[in-house]
Design an enzyme around this catalytic site. Structure first.
Site, mmCIF file in Angstrom:
data_model
loop_
_atom_site.group_PDB
_atom_site.id
_atom_site.type_symbol
_atom_site.label_atom_id
_atom_site.label_comp_id
_atom_site.label_asym_id
_atom_site.label_seq_id
_atom_site.Cartn_x
_atom_site.Cartn_y
_atom_site.Cartn_z
ATOM 1 N N LYS A 39 0.844 -1.204 0.000
ATOM 2 C CA LYS A 39 0.000 0.000 0.000
ATOM 3 C C LYS A 39 0.875 1.249 0.000
ATOM 4 O O LYS A 39 0.682 2.156 -0.787
ATOM 5 C CB LYS A 39 -0.917 -0.030 1.237
ATOM 6 C CG LYS A 39 -1.855 1.127 1.339
ATOM 7 C CD LYS A 39 -2.832 0.935 2.489
ATOM 8 C CE LYS A 39 -3.623 2.213 2.732
ATOM 9 N NZ LYS A 39 -4.559 2.107 3.840
ATOM 10 N N GLU A 52 10.604 -4.449 4.684
ATOM 11 C CA GLU A 52 10.748 -5.852 4.289
ATOM 12 C C GLU A 52 10.422 -6.047 2.806
ATOM 13 O O GLU A 52 11.152 -6.704 2.065
ATOM 14 C CB GLU A 52 9.800 -6.747 5.113
ATOM 15 C CG GLU A 52 10.073 -6.782 6.602
ATOM 16 C CD GLU A 52 9.268 -5.744 7.377
ATOM 17 O OE1 GLU A 52 9.027 -4.635 6.838
ATOM 18 O OE2 GLU A 52 8.889 -6.053 8.520
ATOM 19 N N GLY A 82 -4.897 -2.051 5.014
ATOM 20 C CA GLY A 82 -4.085 -3.171 4.540
ATOM 21 C C GLY A 82 -4.727 -4.527 4.820
ATOM 22 O O GLY A 82 -4.811 -5.393 3.953
ATOM 23 N N ARG A 83 -5.231 -4.701 6.048
ATOM 24 C CA ARG A 83 -5.779 -6.020 6.421
ATOM 25 C C ARG A 83 -7.159 -6.268 5.828
ATOM 26 O O ARG A 83 -7.732 -7.341 6.034
ATOM 27 C CB ARG A 83 -5.780 -6.166 7.949
ATOM 28 C CG ARG A 83 -6.460 -5.048 8.705
ATOM 29 C CD ARG A 83 -6.083 -5.081 10.182
ATOM 30 N NE ARG A 83 -6.584 -3.935 10.937
ATOM 31 C CZ ARG A 83 -5.972 -2.763 11.016
ATOM 32 N NH1 ARG A 83 -4.843 -2.543 10.367
ATOM 33 N NH2 ARG A 83 -6.480 -1.769 11.740
ATOM 34 N N GLU A 103 -4.613 -6.623 14.937
ATOM 35 C CA GLU A 103 -4.149 -5.309 14.484
ATOM 36 C C GLU A 103 -5.310 -4.311 14.564
ATOM 37 O O GLU A 103 -5.099 -3.120 14.781
ATOM 38 C CB GLU A 103 -3.587 -5.380 13.051
ATOM 39 C CG GLU A 103 -2.788 -4.148 12.667
ATOM 40 C CD GLU A 103 -1.943 -4.330 11.410
ATOM 41 O OE1 GLU A 103 -0.774 -4.734 11.504
ATOM 42 O OE2 GLU A 103 -2.473 -4.069 10.312
ATOM 43 N N HIS A 141 -3.694 -32.922 18.553
ATOM 44 C CA HIS A 141 -2.523 -33.667 19.028
ATOM 45 C C HIS A 141 -1.401 -32.728 19.437
ATOM 46 O O HIS A 141 -0.250 -33.139 19.554
ATOM 47 C CB HIS A 141 -2.059 -34.638 17.939
ATOM 48 C CG HIS A 141 -3.140 -35.624 17.591
ATOM 49 N ND1 HIS A 141 -3.343 -36.781 18.286
ATOM 50 C CD2 HIS A 141 -4.116 -35.563 16.653
ATOM 51 C CE1 HIS A 141 -4.384 -37.429 17.776
ATOM 52 N NE2 HIS A 141 -4.876 -36.704 16.789
ATOM 53 N N LYS A 181 9.028 -0.190 13.827
ATOM 54 C CA LYS A 181 9.573 0.131 12.492
ATOM 55 C C LYS A 181 10.638 1.219 12.605
ATOM 56 O O LYS A 181 11.708 1.124 12.013
ATOM 57 C CB LYS A 181 8.453 0.636 11.576
ATOM 58 C CG LYS A 181 7.469 -0.420 11.117
ATOM 59 C CD LYS A 181 6.476 0.208 10.150
ATOM 60 C CE LYS A 181 5.330 -0.724 9.821
ATOM 61 N NZ LYS A 181 4.281 -0.078 9.033
HETATM 62 O O1 LIG Z 1 1.098 -2.736 2.264
HETATM 63 P P1 LIG Z 1 2.185 -2.106 3.060
HETATM 64 O O2 LIG Z 1 2.109 -0.614 3.035
HETATM 65 O O3 LIG Z 1 3.530 -2.601 2.616
HETATM 66 O O4 LIG Z 1 1.971 -2.500 4.571
HETATM 67 C C1 LIG Z 1 2.003 -3.837 4.988
HETATM 68 C C2 LIG Z 1 1.422 -4.018 6.361
HETATM 69 O O5 LIG Z 1 2.073 -3.190 7.289
HETATM 70 C C3 LIG Z 1 1.152 -2.646 8.210
HETATM 71 O O6 LIG Z 1 0.963 -1.312 7.897
HETATM 72 C C4 LIG Z 1 1.592 -2.728 9.627
HETATM 73 O O7 LIG Z 1 2.755 -3.425 9.829
HETATM 74 C C5 LIG Z 1 -0.115 -3.439 7.969
HETATM 75 O O8 LIG Z 1 -1.253 -2.794 8.380
HETATM 76 C C6 LIG Z 1 -0.042 -3.664 6.515
HETATM 77 O O9 LIG Z 1 -0.914 -4.662 6.128
#
Ligand SMILES: O=P(O)(O)OC[C@H]1O[C@](O)(CO)[C@@H](O)[C@@H]1O
Length: 546
Positions: A205, A211, A265-266, A351, A382, A510
């Site tokens: 987004k 990452e 995002g979620r 979240e 199990h 972060k």
């Molecule tokens: O789509 P992006 O901006 O890379 O964010 C990834 C994820 O990081 C967050 O902003 C939080 O770590 C989530 O809400 C989101 O889904």
């Protein structure tokens, strides 16, 4: 005391919890013989049996009064009207517009976003079909055989879970998902992939997530090293709200599919974030997934009171958390296909509702989201079900059970179903000392040996669960299931008077990661003594090599 915990209905519910402490579920069934029929609700062929919850009619009536007192209907209206319910970011939470498949206008700031959503959907679905059909080729003219989605959090969990759940419908290129900054995930994924036949979808987004950017640049280097710079245009596309950052990465505007800041995002798998799903199973099935979610939206928006499935599920969760003081909530899908469902639901729930101040920033005097966790049955039986049956804490379970299998091993499907139903029954019924004693005596145990054995074999029972039956894991019903849990999360946030749509709690980590990177690079960084000592130790080469 907050207005909520000071309210008459809250006190009423506390009283109900005290009253029910003295009654167990088996007695509730004796008092209400039609309980199994009465404590159930169904929508879109999703059937929720909540007769094994520690509730009775007065509890349910109070919970619905609580929802009214908390303004549930007004908040639902505001959510569906596209108002800025995410007030700390000044945004709507309008994921429902992404699955609006008709011409019903849905407005954000006065603008009907439905045509915009449909235009982007048409574009990414056409792209998906072109990849599947071999019209979109790699730089050397090869058909795309492997698609790698690079993203994390909401840009990974949803599409990854859906592609796994709907694997029998996935007849397109193979899909792969890379989220972790641990290079092991990308390295392992790239082994055996032919760059000429590989497409990367960079899904972020913000297009700034550390990452994702690290993995995207590594993938780009891998591809350019083999096919040259000019190949990037045919092997990289992006899904983002940040057009400038996408272009700086080297992906042309034509190869970017946009979404909007009113999509959290979620809650984003329904947007272009789902392009990897559309490539894997085709646009038509992707639209089916949306239509299941849209049908659940309609049910949630228009059904009142006890017949509303997400409302019921949300209120039961509040009851277990705030009145029965259950510390966690377990998700137990009895379906290998739904293995990633708990991971997706964890982000969704924790979240969204992992907050400790209300909408006005005032500290809460009640609990919000419990830990949500789980894995597929029967494997989980199990592993940790021992604790669910005999541990000191009571952890309510949501059993999710698709009935029809998509394979021919029918005998195993019967075993799977039997195990699921048996676990709910065992959690509820338990086994008392007299029964255990009788069983052991029948086996010949006597005297002190018998006395010593009994307590270890007693099950207290009275442990609550929901059983959610669904016909099968197909695109429509999966869409409905996911939207059900999204709305359940919203219902809880309304009762708790919190904003379910921001996630400031992930920001500090972060920021500090950037300081630690600087410190690892030998630069001056402001760190606490403990972390500084750890940086010094790893920099000396103990477990870390530059
Ligand atoms: O789509 P992006 O901006 O890379 O964010 C990834 C994820 O990081 C967050 O902003 C939080 O770590 C989530 O809400 C989101 O889904």
């Amino acid at each position: 005391m907050s207005e909520l915990t000071n309210s008459a209905v809250w006190h009423e519910l506390v009283g109900h919890a005290e009253r029910l402490c003295a009654t167990n579920l088996n007695e509730l069934f004796q008092q209400q013989p039609e309980r199994a029929e009465e404590l159930s609700v169904e929508a879109l062929d999703l059937f929720l049996d909540f007769s094994k919850q520690r509730v009775d009619s007065p509890v349910l009536a109070s919970l619905h009064r609580l929802a009214r007192q908390c303004g549930f209907e007004q908040w639902r209206e505001r959510l569906f009207a596209g108002e800025a319910v995410n007030h700390t970011e000044g945004r709507a939470a309008y994921h429902m517009a992404l699955r609006c498949l008709d011409d019903t206008p849905m407005r954000v700031d006065g603008d009907n976003v439905v045509p915009l959503v449909a235009a982007v959907r048409d574009r990414f679905c056409a792209f998906a079909e072109a990849v599947r059909g071999g019209q979109w080729t790699g730089a050397s003219g090869d058909v795309i055989r492997d698609v790698v989605n690079i993203g994390i959090g909401g840009s990974d969990l949803g599409p990854r879970m859906v592609c796994q759940a709907l694997a029998p419908y996935c007849d397109g290129p193979r899909s792969h998902f890379v989220a972790n900054v641990d290079g092991a995930e990308l390295s392992d994924t790239l082994v055996g992939l032919d760059p000429a036949q590989t497409l990367f979808i960079i899904t972020s987004k913000t297009f700034t997530t550390q990452e994702t950017m690290a993995n995207a640049h590594a993938a780009r280097r891998w591809l350019v090293g083999r096919l040259g710079e000019a190949a990037v245009a045919r092997h990289f596309v992006a899904v983002s709200t940040n057009a400038d950052a996408v272009q700086s990465f080297g992906i042309a505007a034509d190869n970017m599919f946009e979404f909007w800041d009113w999509v959290g995002g979620r809650y984003s798998l329904w947007s272009a974030v789902g392009v990897s799903i559309a490539v894997a199973m085709g646009a038509e099935r992707f639209v089916e997934l949306l239509s299941g979610a849209q049908a659940m939206d309609r049910h949630f928006a228009t059904t009142e009171g006890a017949d509303n499935l997400p409302l019921t599920l949300g209120l039961l969760a509040v009851w277990n958390t705030n009145f029965l003081n259950c510390p966690t909530q377990v998700l137990a899908p009895y379906s290998q296909r739904l293995q990633r469902f708990p991971a997706w639901a964890q982000q969704l729930e924790m979240e969204s509702n992992g907050k400790s101040v209300d909408r006005d920033g005032v500290a809460l005097d009640y609990r919000t989201t419990p830990v949500l966790w789980g894995d597929v049955g029967t494997n989980a039986q199990h592993a940790y079900f021992q604790m669910l049956h005999q541990g000191t804490d009571v952890n309510p379970v949501d059993f999710v059970l698709p009935l029809a299998a998509d394979h021919e091993l029918h005998e195993q499907q019967k075993l799977l179903i039997a195990n699921c139903l048996a676990q709910g029954a065992a959690l509820m019924r338990g086994k008392d000392a007299d029964t255990v004693r009788a069983e052991l005596s029948a086996q010949g145990l006597r005297g002190t040996e018998l006395d010593a054995a009994v307590p270890h074999r007693v099950f207290s029972g009275n442990r609550p669960s929901n059983t959610l039956l669904m016909p099968r894991v197909d695109p429509f019903h999966l869409g409905a299931l996911l939207a059900l849990y999204e709305h359940r999360t919203f219902v809880q946030s309304v009762i708790w008077n919190i904003n379910a749509f921001d996630q400031w709690g992930v920001e500090l980590g972060k920021q500090l990661a950037k300081s630690v990177v600087s410190a690892l690079d030998g630069e001056v960084a402001e760190l606490d003594p403990s972390t500084r000592a750890l940086v010094a130790r790893v920099s000396e080469g103990v477990g870390f090599q530059r």
